[in-house]
Design a protein around this motif. Structure first.
Motif, PDB file in Angstrom:
ATOM      1  N   PHE A   7       0.815  -1.208   0.000  1.00 21.57           N
ATOM      2  CA  PHE A   7       0.000   0.000   0.000  1.00 21.57           C
ATOM      3  C   PHE A   7       0.851   1.263   0.000  1.00 21.57           C
ATOM      4  CE2 PHE A   7      -3.230  -2.905   2.067  1.00 21.57           C
ATOM      5  CZ  PHE A   7      -3.991  -3.022   0.920  1.00 21.57           C
ATOM      6  N   ASP A   8       2.005   1.210   0.639  1.00 17.62           N
ATOM      7  CA  ASP A   8       2.884   2.383   0.687  1.00 17.62           C
ATOM      8  C   ASP A   8       3.595   2.651  -0.634  1.00 17.62           C
ATOM      9  OD1 ASP A   8       2.197   2.820   3.330  1.00 17.62           O
ATOM     10  OD2 ASP A   8       4.015   1.898   4.143  1.00 17.62           O
ATOM     11  N   HIS A   9       3.807   1.625  -1.443  1.00 16.66           N
ATOM     12  CA  HIS A   9       4.646   1.775  -2.623  1.00 16.66           C
ATOM     13  C   HIS A   9       3.940   1.507  -3.949  1.00 16.66           C
ATOM     14  CE1 HIS A   9       7.550   1.286   0.669  1.00 16.66           C
ATOM     15  NE2 HIS A   9       8.259   2.140  -0.043  1.00 16.66           N
ATOM     16  N   THR A  10       2.642   1.267  -3.933  1.00 10.56           N
ATOM     17  CA  THR A  10       1.888   1.064  -5.171  1.00 10.56           C
ATOM     18  C   THR A  10       0.558   1.802  -5.071  1.00 10.56           C
ATOM     19  OG1 THR A  10       0.632  -0.895  -4.495  1.00 10.56           O
ATOM     20  CG2 THR A  10       2.874  -1.271  -5.350  1.00 10.56           C
ATOM     21  N   ARG A  11      -0.234   1.686  -6.117  1.00 15.14           N
ATOM     22  CA  ARG A  11      -1.563   2.307  -6.105  1.00 15.14           C
ATOM     23  C   ARG A  11      -2.635   1.335  -5.632  1.00 15.14           C
ATOM     24  NH1 ARG A  11      -2.484   4.770 -11.839  1.00 15.14           N
ATOM     25  NH2 ARG A  11      -4.526   4.961 -10.879  1.00 15.14           N
ATOM     26  N   ALA A  12      -2.248   0.167  -5.153  1.00  9.76           N
ATOM     27  CA  ALA A  12      -3.226  -0.823  -4.683  1.00  9.76           C
ATOM     28  C   ALA A  12      -4.064  -0.241  -3.550  1.00  9.76           C
ATOM     29  CB  ALA A  12      -2.517  -2.086  -4.208  1.00  9.76           C
ATOM     30  N   GLU A  13      -5.339  -0.547  -3.566  1.00 12.88           N
ATOM     31  CA  GLU A  13      -6.248  -0.074  -2.530  1.00 12.88           C
ATOM     32  C   GLU A  13      -6.906  -1.213  -1.778  1.00 12.88           C
ATOM     33  OE1 GLU A  13      -9.080   2.572  -4.248  1.00 12.88           O
ATOM     34  OE2 GLU A  13      -7.553   3.908  -5.044  1.00 12.88           O
ATOM     35  N   ARG A  14      -6.750  -2.434  -2.281  1.00 16.12           N
ATOM     36  CA  ARG A  14      -7.459  -3.556  -1.674  1.00 16.12           C
ATOM     37  C   ARG A  14      -6.728  -4.855  -1.989  1.00 16.12           C
ATOM     38  NH1 ARG A  14     -12.777  -4.444  -0.139  1.00 16.12           N
ATOM     39  NH2 ARG A  14     -13.490  -6.567  -0.426  1.00 16.12           N
ATOM     40  N   ILE A  15      -6.751  -5.776  -1.045  1.00 18.60           N
ATOM     41  CA  ILE A  15      -6.262  -7.135  -1.250  1.00 18.60           C
ATOM     42  C   ILE A  15      -7.409  -8.063  -0.897  1.00 18.60           C
ATOM     43  CG2 ILE A  15      -4.625  -8.902  -0.521  1.00 18.60           C
ATOM     44  CD1 ILE A  15      -2.779  -6.658   0.381  1.00 18.60           C
ATOM     45  N   GLN A  16      -7.665  -9.037  -1.746  1.00 13.71           N
ATOM     46  CA  GLN A  16      -8.725 -10.003  -1.477  1.00 13.71           C
ATOM     47  C   GLN A  16      -8.122 -11.379  -1.264  1.00 13.71           C
ATOM     48  OE1 GLN A  16     -11.893  -8.061  -4.506  1.00 13.71           O
ATOM     49  NE2 GLN A  16     -12.132 -10.204  -4.124  1.00 13.71           N
ATOM     50  N   ALA A  17      -8.736 -12.134  -0.399  1.00  9.72           N
ATOM     51  CA  ALA A  17      -8.336 -13.516  -0.163  1.00  9.72           C
ATOM     52  C   ALA A  17      -9.588 -14.313   0.159  1.00  9.72           C
ATOM     53  CB  ALA A  17      -7.371 -13.598   1.004  1.00  9.72           C
ATOM     54  N   TRP A  18      -9.533 -15.610  -0.099  1.00 15.34           N
ATOM     55  CA  TRP A  18     -10.692 -16.418   0.252  1.00 15.34           C
ATOM     56  C   TRP A  18     -10.258 -17.819   0.619  1.00 15.34           C
ATOM     57  CZ3 TRP A  18     -10.085 -14.264  -4.595  1.00 15.34           C
ATOM     58  CH2 TRP A  18      -9.751 -15.113  -5.619  1.00 15.34           C
ATOM     59  N   ALA A  19     -11.135 -18.446   1.374  1.00 16.01           N
ATOM     60  CA  ALA A  19     -10.980 -19.847   1.756  1.00 16.01           C
ATOM     61  C   ALA A  19     -12.368 -20.474   1.677  1.00 16.01           C
ATOM     62  CB  ALA A  19     -10.432 -19.972   3.174  1.00 16.01           C
ATOM     63  N   GLY A  20     -12.416 -21.749   1.380  1.00 18.59           N
ATOM     64  CA  GLY A  20     -13.701 -22.434   1.307  1.00 18.59           C
ATOM     65  C   GLY A  20     -14.437 -22.369   2.634  1.00 18.59           C
ATOM     66  N   CYS A  21     -15.761 -22.436   2.582  1.00 13.30           N
ATOM     67  CA  CYS A  21     -16.557 -22.286   3.798  1.00 13.30           C
ATOM     68  C   CYS A  21     -16.259 -23.388   4.810  1.00 13.30           C
ATOM     69  CB  CYS A  21     -18.044 -22.225   3.477  1.00 13.30           C
ATOM     70  SG  CYS A  21     -18.679 -23.701   2.672  1.00 13.30           S
ATOM     71  N   ALA A  22     -15.834 -24.559   4.363  1.00 14.93           N
ATOM     72  CA  ALA A  22     -15.498 -25.649   5.282  1.00 14.93           C
ATOM     73  C   ALA A  22     -14.044 -25.581   5.737  1.00 14.93           C
ATOM     74  CB  ALA A  22     -15.762 -26.994   4.614  1.00 14.93           C
ATOM     75  N   ASN A  23     -13.272 -24.681   5.183  1.00 10.58           N
ATOM     76  CA  ASN A  23     -11.849 -24.571   5.508  1.00 10.58           C
ATOM     77  C   ASN A  23     -11.653 -23.584   6.657  1.00 10.58           C
ATOM     78  OD1 ASN A  23      -9.104 -24.332   5.582  1.00 10.58           O
ATOM     79  ND2 ASN A  23      -8.852 -23.819   3.417  1.00 10.58           N
ATOM     80  N   LEU A  24     -11.993 -24.006   7.844  1.00 12.05           N
ATOM     81  CA  LEU A  24     -11.904 -23.113   9.008  1.00 12.05           C
ATOM     82  C   LEU A  24     -10.472 -22.718   9.321  1.00 12.05           C
ATOM     83  CD1 LEU A  24     -14.586 -24.767  11.305  1.00 12.05           C
ATOM     84  CD2 LEU A  24     -14.846 -22.880   9.681  1.00 12.05           C
ATOM     85  N   ALA A  25      -9.538 -23.635   9.124  1.00 12.82           N
ATOM     86  CA  ALA A  25      -8.128 -23.309   9.373  1.00 12.82           C
ATOM     87  C   ALA A  25      -7.658 -22.210   8.416  1.00 12.82           C
ATOM     88  CB  ALA A  25      -7.266 -24.550   9.231  1.00 12.82           C
ATOM     89  N   GLY A  26      -8.072 -22.302   7.166  1.00 15.42           N
ATOM     90  CA  GLY A  26      -7.718 -21.272   6.198  1.00 15.42           C
ATOM     91  C   GLY A  26      -8.320 -19.922   6.548  1.00 15.42           C
TER      92      GLY A  26
END
Length: 52
Positions: A7-26
Motif C-alpha cells: 500500500f505504501d509503494h503502489t496504487r493498490a487499494e485492496r487485497i482479497q483472499a478467500w478460503a472455502g466455507c469448510a476450511n476453518l483453518a484457512g
C-alpha cells in the motif's frame, strides 16, 4: 508487514483472499494475517456442472 509495503509503494487499494466455507483453518489464517471477513460467497464455484 508485506501488505503495508504494497500500500505504501503502489496504487493498490485492496487485497482479497478467500478460503472455502469448510476450511476453518484457512479462514483463521487469513484473520491472523489481519484480513477482515466481509461476506460469504455462495455457489460461486462449479465443478462438473454443479455448484459446490
Amino acid at each position: 508487514m508485506p501488505a503495508e509495503y504494497l500500500f505504501d509503494h503502489t496504487r493498490a487499494e485492496r487485497i482479497q483472499a478467500w478460503a472455502g466455507c469448510a476450511n476453518l483453518a484457512g479462514q483463521r489464517a487469513w484473520e491472523k494475517a489481519d484480513f477482515v471477513r466481509e461476506g460469504v460467497l455462495r455457489t460461486t464455484v462449479w465443478r462438473g456442472g454443479e455448484p459446490m
